[in-house]
Design a protein around this motif. Structure first.
Motif, PDB file in Angstrom:
ATOM      1  N   SER A  20      -5.047  -5.182  -3.400  1.00 29.52           N
ATOM      2  CA  SER A  20      -3.781  -4.557  -3.766  1.00 29.52           C
ATOM      3  C   SER A  20      -3.130  -3.904  -2.555  1.00 29.52           C
ATOM      4  CB  SER A  20      -3.990  -3.531  -4.882  1.00 29.52           C
ATOM      5  OG  SER A  20      -4.607  -4.148  -5.978  1.00 29.52           O
ATOM      6  N   THR A  21      -3.942  -3.314  -1.675  1.00 24.20           N
ATOM      7  CA  THR A  21      -3.391  -2.681  -0.480  1.00 24.20           C
ATOM      8  C   THR A  21      -2.751  -3.736   0.417  1.00 24.20           C
ATOM      9  OG1 THR A  21      -5.260  -1.175  -0.618  1.00 24.20           O
ATOM     10  CG2 THR A  21      -3.935  -1.049   1.368  1.00 24.20           C
ATOM     11  N   LEU A  22      -3.437  -4.843   0.576  1.00 21.25           N
ATOM     12  CA  LEU A  22      -2.893  -5.923   1.395  1.00 21.25           C
ATOM     13  C   LEU A  22      -1.582  -6.442   0.785  1.00 21.25           C
ATOM     14  CD1 LEU A  22      -3.322  -7.834   3.829  1.00 21.25           C
ATOM     15  CD2 LEU A  22      -4.483  -9.394   2.267  1.00 21.25           C
ATOM     16  N   ALA A  23      -1.577  -6.595  -0.538  1.00 23.52           N
ATOM     17  CA  ALA A  23      -0.361  -7.063  -1.217  1.00 23.52           C
ATOM     18  C   ALA A  23       0.791  -6.108  -0.926  1.00 23.52           C
ATOM     19  CB  ALA A  23      -0.598  -7.167  -2.718  1.00 23.52           C
ATOM     20  N   ASP A  24       0.520  -4.816  -1.026  1.00 25.05           N
ATOM     21  CA  ASP A  24       1.546  -3.807  -0.734  1.00 25.05           C
ATOM     22  C   ASP A  24       2.088  -3.948   0.680  1.00 25.05           C
ATOM     23  OD1 ASP A  24       1.419  -2.668  -3.157  1.00 25.05           O
ATOM     24  OD2 ASP A  24       0.814  -0.674  -2.474  1.00 25.05           O
ATOM     25  N   ARG A  25       1.161  -4.108   1.642  1.00 23.86           N
ATOM     26  CA  ARG A  25       1.581  -4.218   3.041  1.00 23.86           C
ATOM     27  C   ARG A  25       2.483  -5.440   3.235  1.00 23.86           C
ATOM     28  NH1 ARG A  25      -1.316  -0.051   3.347  1.00 23.86           N
ATOM     29  NH2 ARG A  25       0.504   0.627   2.185  1.00 23.86           N
ATOM     30  N   LEU A  26       2.140  -6.547   2.578  1.00 23.89           N
ATOM     31  CA  LEU A  26       2.952  -7.753   2.737  1.00 23.89           C
ATOM     32  C   LEU A  26       4.335  -7.548   2.121  1.00 23.89           C
ATOM     33  CD1 LEU A  26       0.285 -10.533   2.016  1.00 23.89           C
ATOM     34  CD2 LEU A  26       1.059  -9.682   4.238  1.00 23.89           C
ATOM     35  N   LEU A  27       4.380  -6.839   0.999  1.00 23.02           N
ATOM     36  CA  LEU A  27       5.674  -6.562   0.364  1.00 23.02           C
ATOM     37  C   LEU A  27       6.525  -5.657   1.255  1.00 23.02           C
ATOM     38  CD1 LEU A  27       4.618  -5.981  -3.370  1.00 23.02           C
ATOM     39  CD2 LEU A  27       5.764  -7.979  -2.422  1.00 23.02           C
ATOM     40  N   GLU A  28       5.865  -4.722   1.945  1.00 19.17           N
ATOM     41  CA  GLU A  28       6.602  -3.830   2.856  1.00 19.17           C
ATOM     42  C   GLU A  28       7.098  -4.594   4.064  1.00 19.17           C
ATOM     43  OE1 GLU A  28       3.882   0.085   1.839  1.00 19.17           O
ATOM     44  OE2 GLU A  28       3.889  -0.720   3.878  1.00 19.17           O
ATOM     45  N   LEU A  29       6.192  -5.402   4.614  1.00 21.78           N
ATOM     46  CA  LEU A  29       6.495  -6.175   5.804  1.00 21.78           C
ATOM     47  C   LEU A  29       7.716  -7.069   5.622  1.00 21.78           C
ATOM     48  CD1 LEU A  29       3.721  -6.919   7.967  1.00 21.78           C
ATOM     49  CD2 LEU A  29       4.823  -9.076   7.428  1.00 21.78           C
ATOM     50  N   THR A  30       7.909  -7.557   4.391  1.00 17.82           N
ATOM     51  CA  THR A  30       9.042  -8.440   4.133  1.00 17.82           C
ATOM     52  C   THR A  30      10.231  -7.669   3.572  1.00 17.82           C
ATOM     53  OG1 THR A  30       8.051  -8.870   1.977  1.00 17.82           O
ATOM     54  CG2 THR A  30       7.641 -10.497   3.683  1.00 17.82           C
ATOM     55  N   THR A  32      10.441  -6.126   0.832  1.00 20.67           N
ATOM     56  CA  THR A  32      10.587  -6.264  -0.616  1.00 20.67           C
ATOM     57  C   THR A  32      10.477  -4.903  -1.305  1.00 20.67           C
ATOM     58  OG1 THR A  32       9.454  -8.361  -0.329  1.00 20.67           O
ATOM     59  CG2 THR A  32       9.794  -7.639  -2.591  1.00 20.67           C
ATOM     60  N   ILE A  33       9.607  -4.058  -0.754  1.00 18.31           N
ATOM     61  CA  ILE A  33       9.540  -2.677  -1.250  1.00 18.31           C
ATOM     62  C   ILE A  33       9.613  -1.739  -0.057  1.00 18.31           C
ATOM     63  CG2 ILE A  33       8.206  -3.187  -3.341  1.00 18.31           C
ATOM     64  CD1 ILE A  33       5.693  -2.229  -1.838  1.00 18.31           C
ATOM     65  N   GLN A  34       9.961  -0.489  -0.342  1.00 15.41           N
ATOM     66  CA  GLN A  34      10.048   0.517   0.711  1.00 15.41           C
ATOM     67  C   GLN A  34       8.653   1.018   1.059  1.00 15.41           C
ATOM     68  OE1 GLN A  34      13.043   1.559   2.101  1.00 15.41           O
ATOM     69  NE2 GLN A  34      13.754  -0.227   0.949  1.00 15.41           N
ATOM     70  N   LYS A  35       8.502   1.456   2.290  1.00 11.93           N
ATOM     71  CA  LYS A  35       7.238   2.089   2.668  1.00 11.93           C
ATOM     72  C   LYS A  35       7.075   3.419   1.959  1.00 11.93           C
ATOM     73  CE  LYS A  35       5.740   0.262   6.963  1.00 11.93           C
ATOM     74  NZ  LYS A  35       6.113   0.111   8.330  1.00 11.93           N
ATOM     75  N   GLY A  36       5.825   3.822   1.785  1.00 10.26           N
ATOM     76  CA  GLY A  36       5.542   5.159   1.281  1.00 10.26           C
ATOM     77  C   GLY A  36       5.918   5.366  -0.167  1.00 10.26           C
ATOM     78  N   HIS A  37       5.770   4.339  -0.993  1.00  8.87           N
ATOM     79  CA  HIS A  37       6.085   4.501  -2.411  1.00  8.87           C
ATOM     80  C   HIS A  37       4.911   5.096  -3.166  1.00  8.87           C
ATOM     81  CE1 HIS A  37       3.450   1.177  -2.807  1.00  8.87           C
ATOM     82  NE2 HIS A  37       4.112   0.621  -1.824  1.00  8.87           N
ATOM     83  N   GLY A  38       3.838   5.397  -2.447  1.00  5.32           N
ATOM     84  CA  GLY A  38       2.674   6.000  -3.119  1.00  5.32           C
ATOM     85  C   GLY A  38       1.616   4.969  -3.408  1.00  5.32           C
ATOM     86  N   ALA A  39       1.089   5.031  -4.624  1.00  3.97           N
ATOM     87  CA  ALA A  39      -0.041   4.173  -4.972  1.00  3.97           C
ATOM     88  C   ALA A  39       0.374   2.710  -4.987  1.00  3.97           C
ATOM     89  CB  ALA A  39      -0.604   4.567  -6.325  1.00  3.97           C
TER      90      ALA A  39
END
Ligand code: GDP
Ligand code: MG
Length: 607
Positions: A20-30, A32-39
């Motif tokens: 899930s952490t990796l998924a989050d990082r990929l979404l941030e990198l592209t 798709t989501i903002q950094k620092g959204h929490g969990a």
């Protein structure tokens, strides 16, 4: 985006290795989501946030610009790609969700913790992906940890899965190290989705859930053709036809696009009234065409059944409503009405496993405020009668040995369990498995210090407390996974619990003859501890047929709880009465005996 510019991939891993952490990082990198959204963004359910586990697979679409060198022009070419990432749960109970997600993918990132190495679910998930012919990209994650040993993990991957060490990416989803290689690898190593852009539309229904405002939302993978808003589509399973009201991508929130093309993964909203119409694994296709249905999914197999009753009889309607709502979003639970003499009206629910059952109960309480009593979980047994008819028993109370029909044979479901442990724990684990009636199938080493054990075990023996015990005898190091296997013949008996001579149907269990004595004793002891003394004597018995195998007596209450402060401290008296009332709410009166809800909870833990 033509299919050549689309990649559909999934992330698979043992629990806690960093999916899930990796998924989050990929979404941030592209972006798709903002950094620092929490969990973790994709873990939407409350239970997921609380337990830090992913229960429901979630899909997100990302856009990524990929640059490659162009040898002809001596420059670089940049193209934009559409990437669909499907996060999957890692826990064994949810491998059903994993295989479902994989059906829409052409590749998978196999994430392995650099310090812990390959674990039981890594193996299970690898084979799920491998059997689905996916391109597998090994990602050794958490290389920032001081105990990380990526070379050892590479050696394990080579030994177990024949993966070339040079293919492994080294990453830290925490520090960001190595993450820039991930999406280029996805684009270069994973094939684009197959499919025919010019054919009438055909899609696989991946998942569905109910939204209060929008109605039924289906996640789909478009295999051929395109689907536009206003199109008419039909279900291959039911033959019903629907109009496409809205269609789009998960970016990661629902984002209308008006159309989905071949190879894309997205959502569609039609006039479906209930998720029951949206059969997962179904093929949806252009209306008025005849199409070959896509290969669906393995039907869900319920491994654990338990009765769910309202803690307070009057709440039946509320519970019924809550269960209805919840199963709208979790079609993997089966529900049938049942009535118990002891507990009144309730439901028999079938689950994929114990964690699934726990999560369901927790969601009932947290999301719907329902107070429930659940009965001892049971596995589906098969009984054969003298006339050779067979029945599957999902509720022990329904099995009647005295109904005039003679039972001639019984079968119980088994699983093949994979256990990975540091070698010093092999002895105790072998002991545990043989106590649980296991049969060894394999014993090998995956590296210098780690052993892999495979056992055939009766399902009944692992659903209750096996994992906790395994963890505790191995100081938490063991990892465990299982897949269902065949039924085996077994010597089963039905054990009744009697209170003051009256059998309590909701406490009946089916159990292996050899275990009856031990389990009967434990159940009786537990009940004695949790049932409070009442105005009369209570006998608690465990019996097989007419033979009592364990017995305890709870003597009558002698003192009045209020006697001490009678006429004295009023606030204390009030407090006591309130406490008593509080307790009452969570009681069930069975015959003349009040049984607290905890007693039922405790019974669940007896193996
Ligand atoms: P999942 O169960 O596979 O989805 O794992 P999670 O993404 O929830 O991660 C499990 C734990 O590992 C969390 O506490 C993360 O913060 C942590 N974690 C994830 N990636 C890394 C990493 O690269 N380095 C370190 N040190 N911790 C990580
Ligand atoms: Mg997760």
């Amino acid at each position: 985006y033509p299919p050549e510019r689309i990649r559909n991939f999934s992330i698979i891993a043992h629990v806690d290795h960093g999916k899930s952490t990796l998924a989050d990082r990929l979404l941030e990198l592209t972006g798709t989501i903002q950094k620092g959204h929490g969990a973790q963004y994709l873990d939407k359910l409350q239970v997921e946030k609380e337990r830090g586990i992913t229960v429901k697979a979630q899909t997100a679409t990302m856009f990524y610009k990929h640059t490659v060198e162009n040898p002809e022009s001596h420059g670089t070419d940049t193209s934009s790609y559409l990437l669909n990432l499907i996060d999957t749960p890692g826990h064994v109970d949810f491998s059903y969700e994993v295989s479902r997600s994989l059906a829409a993918c052409q590749g998978a990132l196999l994430v392995v913790d650099a310090a812990q190495g390959v674990q039981a679910q890594t193996i299970a998930n690898f084979y799920l992906a491998f059997e689905s012919n996916l391109s597998i990209i090994p990602v050794i994650n958490k290389i920032d940890q001081p105990t990380a040993d990526p070379d050892n993990v590479k050696a394990q991957l080579k030994r177990l899965f024949d993966i070339d060490p040079s293919e492994a990416l080294l990453t830290s989803a925490k520090t960001g190290q190595g993450l820039s290689q991930v999406l280029p690898a996805v684009i270069e190593r994973i094939p684009c989705p197959p499919g025919n852009c010019d054919s009438p539309v055909r899609m696989l229904l991946l998942d569905s859930y109910y939204d209060e405002y929008k109605g039924v939302i289906c996640h789909v993978a478009i295999v051929d053709g395109a689907m536009r808003k206003g199109d008419k589509i039909s279900s291959a399973a039911t033959g019903r036809t629907y109009e496409v009201f809205d269609v789009g991508i998960m970016h990661p929130e629902l984002t209308p696009t008006g159309v989905l093309y071949t190879g894309q993964v997205g959502y569609v909203i039609t006039g479906m009234r209930s998720t029951k119409e949206a059969r997962i694994g179904d093929t949806l296709h252009q209306a008025k065409t005849i199409v070959e249905p896509l290969p669906g999914f393995k039907p869900v197999r319920h491994m654990v059944f338990s009765g769910v009753y309202p803690a307070d009889g009057s709440d039946f309607e509320a519970l019924s409503h809550a269960i209805e709502k919840l199963t709208c979003n979790d079609a993997s639970v089966s529900v049938t009405k049942e009535t118990s003499t002891a507990l009144g009206m309730g439901f028999r629910c079938g689950f994929l496993g114990l964690l699934h059952m726990d999560v369901f109960h927790q969601r009932l309480e947290q999301e719907y405020g329902a107070q429930v009593i659940s009965t001892i979980p049971t596995v589906p047994y098969i009984f054969e009668y003298g006339d050779e008819s067979k029945v599957q028993i999902e509720n022990p109370a329904a099995l009647n040995f005295n109904a005039g029909k003679r039972i001639t044979a019984c079968w119980e479901p088994t699983v093949i369990a994979t256990i990975i442990i540091p070698s010093e724990y092999v002895g105790p684990v072998i002991m545990l498995c043989s106590e649980r009636r296991g049969e060894q199938q394999e014993y090998t080493f995956i590296d210098a210090n780690r052993a892999l054990l495979k056992y055939r075990l009766p399902l009944r023996e692992i659903i209750v407390d096996f994992y906790n015990e395994l963890k505790s005898i191995t100081s938490g190091y063991a990892t465990f996974d299982y897949e269902d296997s065949e039924y085996q013949k077994s010597d089963l008996v039905k054990m009744d619990i009697l209170l003051n001579g009256q059998p309590v149907d909701a406490m009946a269990t089916i159990i292996h003859n050899q275990k009856a004595q031990k389990v009967g004793r434990e159940l009786v002891d537990k009940l004695k501890k949790f049932i409070e003394r009442q105005m009369f004597e209570i006998t608690i018995q465990a019996a097989i047929g007419s033979k009592v195998i364990a017995r305890e007596t709870l003597s009558a209450m002698r003192k009045n709880v209020l006697a001490k402060c009678y006429g004295g401290d009023i606030t204390r008296k009030k407090k006591l009465l309130e406490k008593q009332k509080e307790g009452k709410k969570r009681m069930k009166r069975v015959g003349s005996v009040d049984i607290p809800q905890e007693a039922f909870h405790e019974l669940l833990k007896v193996s």
